[in-house]
Design a protein around this motif. Structure first.
Motif, PDB file in Angstrom:
ATOM      1  N   ASP A 205       0.856  -1.101   0.143  1.00 31.62           N
ATOM      2  CA  ASP A 205      -0.121   0.014  -0.112  1.00 31.62           C
ATOM      3  C   ASP A 205       0.952   1.053   0.023  1.00 31.62           C
ATOM      4  O   ASP A 205       0.706   2.265  -0.709  1.00 31.62           O
ATOM      5  CB  ASP A 205      -1.047  -0.258   1.297  1.00 31.62           C
ATOM      6  CG  ASP A 205      -1.980  -1.092   1.220  1.00 31.62           C
ATOM      7  OD1 ASP A 205      -2.562  -1.268   0.036  1.00 31.62           O
ATOM      8  OD2 ASP A 205      -2.398  -1.543   2.207  1.00 31.62           O
ATOM      9  N   LEU A 206       2.124   1.385   0.752  1.00 30.62           N
ATOM     10  CA  LEU A 206       2.949   2.347   0.817  1.00 30.62           C
ATOM     11  C   LEU A 206       3.630   2.706  -0.346  1.00 30.62           C
ATOM     12  O   LEU A 206       3.537   3.670  -0.974  1.00 30.62           O
ATOM     13  CB  LEU A 206       3.829   2.235   1.890  1.00 30.62           C
ATOM     14  CG  LEU A 206       4.956   3.201   2.097  1.00 30.62           C
ATOM     15  CD1 LEU A 206       4.430   4.534   2.181  1.00 30.62           C
ATOM     16  CD2 LEU A 206       5.775   2.991   3.260  1.00 30.62           C
ATOM     17  N   LEU A 207       4.054   1.542  -1.151  1.00 29.27           N
ATOM     18  CA  LEU A 207       4.713   1.594  -2.328  1.00 29.27           C
ATOM     19  C   LEU A 207       3.513   2.020  -3.363  1.00 29.27           C
ATOM     20  O   LEU A 207       4.085   2.793  -4.393  1.00 29.27           O
ATOM     21  CB  LEU A 207       5.133   0.281  -2.735  1.00 29.27           C
ATOM     22  CG  LEU A 207       6.388  -0.369  -1.788  1.00 29.27           C
ATOM     23  CD1 LEU A 207       6.927  -1.575  -2.292  1.00 29.27           C
ATOM     24  CD2 LEU A 207       7.547   0.636  -1.543  1.00 29.27           C
ATOM     25  N   ARG A 208       2.449   1.695  -3.190  1.00 32.58           N
ATOM     26  CA  ARG A 208       1.602   2.110  -4.462  1.00 32.58           C
ATOM     27  C   ARG A 208       1.493   3.792  -4.249  1.00 32.58           C
ATOM     28  O   ARG A 208       1.048   4.423  -5.357  1.00 32.58           O
ATOM     29  CB  ARG A 208       0.292   1.550  -4.232  1.00 32.58           C
ATOM     30  CG  ARG A 208       0.134  -0.056  -4.658  1.00 32.58           C
ATOM     31  CD  ARG A 208      -1.263  -0.640  -4.435  1.00 32.58           C
ATOM     32  NE  ARG A 208      -1.308  -1.956  -4.819  1.00 32.58           N
ATOM     33  CZ  ARG A 208      -1.258  -2.947  -3.674  1.00 32.58           C
ATOM     34  NH1 ARG A 208      -1.584  -2.391  -2.862  1.00 32.58           N
ATOM     35  NH2 ARG A 208      -1.395  -4.444  -4.067  1.00 32.58           N
ATOM     36  N   LEU A 209       1.275   4.053  -3.278  1.00 32.01           N
ATOM     37  CA  LEU A 209       1.240   5.525  -2.696  1.00 32.01           C
ATOM     38  C   LEU A 209       2.364   6.377  -3.361  1.00 32.01           C
ATOM     39  O   LEU A 209       2.167   7.298  -3.976  1.00 32.01           O
ATOM     40  CB  LEU A 209       1.150   6.038  -1.449  1.00 32.01           C
ATOM     41  CG  LEU A 209       1.058   7.458  -0.969  1.00 32.01           C
ATOM     42  CD1 LEU A 209       0.064   8.185  -1.440  1.00 32.01           C
ATOM     43  CD2 LEU A 209       1.176   7.625   0.631  1.00 32.01           C
ATOM     44  N   VAL A 210       3.591   5.647  -3.053  1.00 27.05           N
ATOM     45  CA  VAL A 210       5.001   6.340  -3.572  1.00 27.05           C
ATOM     46  C   VAL A 210       4.734   6.234  -5.076  1.00 27.05           C
ATOM     47  O   VAL A 210       5.064   7.306  -5.955  1.00 27.05           O
ATOM     48  CB  VAL A 210       6.076   5.680  -3.144  1.00 27.05           C
ATOM     49  CG1 VAL A 210       7.263   6.508  -3.644  1.00 27.05           C
ATOM     50  CG2 VAL A 210       6.200   5.889  -1.652  1.00 27.05           C
ATOM     51  N   ALA A 211       4.351   5.412  -5.584  1.00 23.92           N
ATOM     52  CA  ALA A 211       4.348   5.224  -7.318  1.00 23.92           C
ATOM     53  C   ALA A 211       3.218   6.318  -7.754  1.00 23.92           C
ATOM     54  O   ALA A 211       3.727   7.068  -8.737  1.00 23.92           O
ATOM     55  CB  ALA A 211       3.821   3.919  -7.677  1.00 23.92           C
ATOM     56  N   GLU A 212       2.226   6.373  -6.978  1.00 27.62           N
ATOM     57  CA  GLU A 212       1.321   7.426  -7.669  1.00 27.62           C
ATOM     58  C   GLU A 212       1.777   8.999  -7.495  1.00 27.62           C
ATOM     59  O   GLU A 212       1.732   9.602  -8.439  1.00 27.62           O
ATOM     60  CB  GLU A 212      -0.028   7.452  -6.817  1.00 27.62           C
ATOM     61  CG  GLU A 212      -1.023   8.440  -7.171  1.00 27.62           C
ATOM     62  CD  GLU A 212      -1.566   8.331  -8.714  1.00 27.62           C
ATOM     63  OE1 GLU A 212      -2.270   9.232  -9.085  1.00 27.62           O
ATOM     64  OE2 GLU A 212      -1.276   7.132  -9.255  1.00 27.62           O
ATOM     65  N   LEU A 213       2.614   9.063  -6.380  1.00 29.00           N
ATOM     66  CA  LEU A 213       3.223  10.552  -6.267  1.00 29.00           C
ATOM     67  C   LEU A 213       4.057  10.872  -7.087  1.00 29.00           C
ATOM     68  O   LEU A 213       4.256  11.914  -7.432  1.00 29.00           O
ATOM     69  CB  LEU A 213       3.615  10.673  -4.893  1.00 29.00           C
ATOM     70  CG  LEU A 213       2.626  10.496  -3.462  1.00 29.00           C
ATOM     71  CD1 LEU A 213       3.047  10.684  -2.096  1.00 29.00           C
ATOM     72  CD2 LEU A 213       1.355  11.678  -3.594  1.00 29.00           C
TER      73      LEU A 213
END
Length: 226
Positions: A205-213
């Motif tokens: 979930d954290l890595l998905r957030l970073v990818a989106e940012l």
């Protein structure tokens, strides 16, 4: 008449299902979030991602503005990292972060001097309301789970692993991010064993957030597999 009753019943059921799903839906909350990314053993730069209201700020900063191989455009504010270090002092070791260094004065005598981190690049992006709400939802997916265990390093990793730490509502979440070619030289069974071994260190979930940012800022912080 029977058809009217059937249609009315179907509409009633659909309304109940819709209301039920709406009640169960978790509305994302506006949140300020900061994400720190560093590569263990890599002398060069770190990345801080900040979400401040509707502004997305991505800052690349070096370990030491005097010795960096990159030209700095300003001095990085170390106080932005204090809560990360308070949560886990081990992060300083991963980053190679030091407060004081050795230099020489005009008489060539060795002296202790503060170490300043230099800003290499800073990108600011204004997010639309739709983009912001999507980011809030991704953050909500993270905070729905318990804050991660005390940060610890991933053992026996080839090369220089990339670590991601996030401060959300004074709680820290973290993940290891592996390079895209990490499994290239493993057999299928070896890959399966390795994926199981590193699974506790991955917060998707954290890595998905970073990818989106990264996508929203059109900026790539590290060559990693999200």
């Amino acid at each position: 008449m029977m058809n009217i009753f059937k249609i009315s019943a179907c509409i009633f059921i659909i309304m109940i299902l819709f209301i039920g799903s709406s009640c169960n839906r978790v509305e994302p909350e506006p949140r300020n979030a900061r994400i720190l990314i560093a590569t263990h053993g890599m002398l060069g730069f770190n990345t801080l991602i900040q979400l401040d209201d509707n502004m997305l700020i991505v800052t690349l900063f070096s370990f030491d503005e005097r010795s960096s191989m990159f030209e700095s455009i300003g001095t990085f504010d170390d106080t932005l990292l204090e809560d990360f270090f308070t949560q886990s002092p081990l992060i300083k070791n991963i980053m190679g972060f030091i407060d004081r260094g050795i230099a020489r004065d005009a008489n060539n005598a060795m002296i202790v001097v503060p170490v300043n981190r230099g800003i290499i690049e800073q990108v600011e992006t204004e997010l639309s309301q739709a983009q912001l709400e999507n980011v809030w939802m991704l953050i909500e997916n993270i905070v729905q789970n318990e804050p991660d265990m005390e940060f610890r390093t991933v053992p026996f990793i080839r090369g220089s692993p990339t670590y991601v730490w996030a401060m959300i509502d004074d709680n820290m979440y973290w993940s290891w991010s592996y390079p895209s070619d990490y499994f290239d030289y493993l057999t299928r069974s070896e890959r399966r064993e390795e994926e199981q071994r590193i699974a506790p260190f991955i917060n998707r979930d954290l890595l998905r957030l970073v990818a989106e940012l990264n996508h929203l800022s059109q900026h790539s912080t590290h060559p990693t597999q999200w």
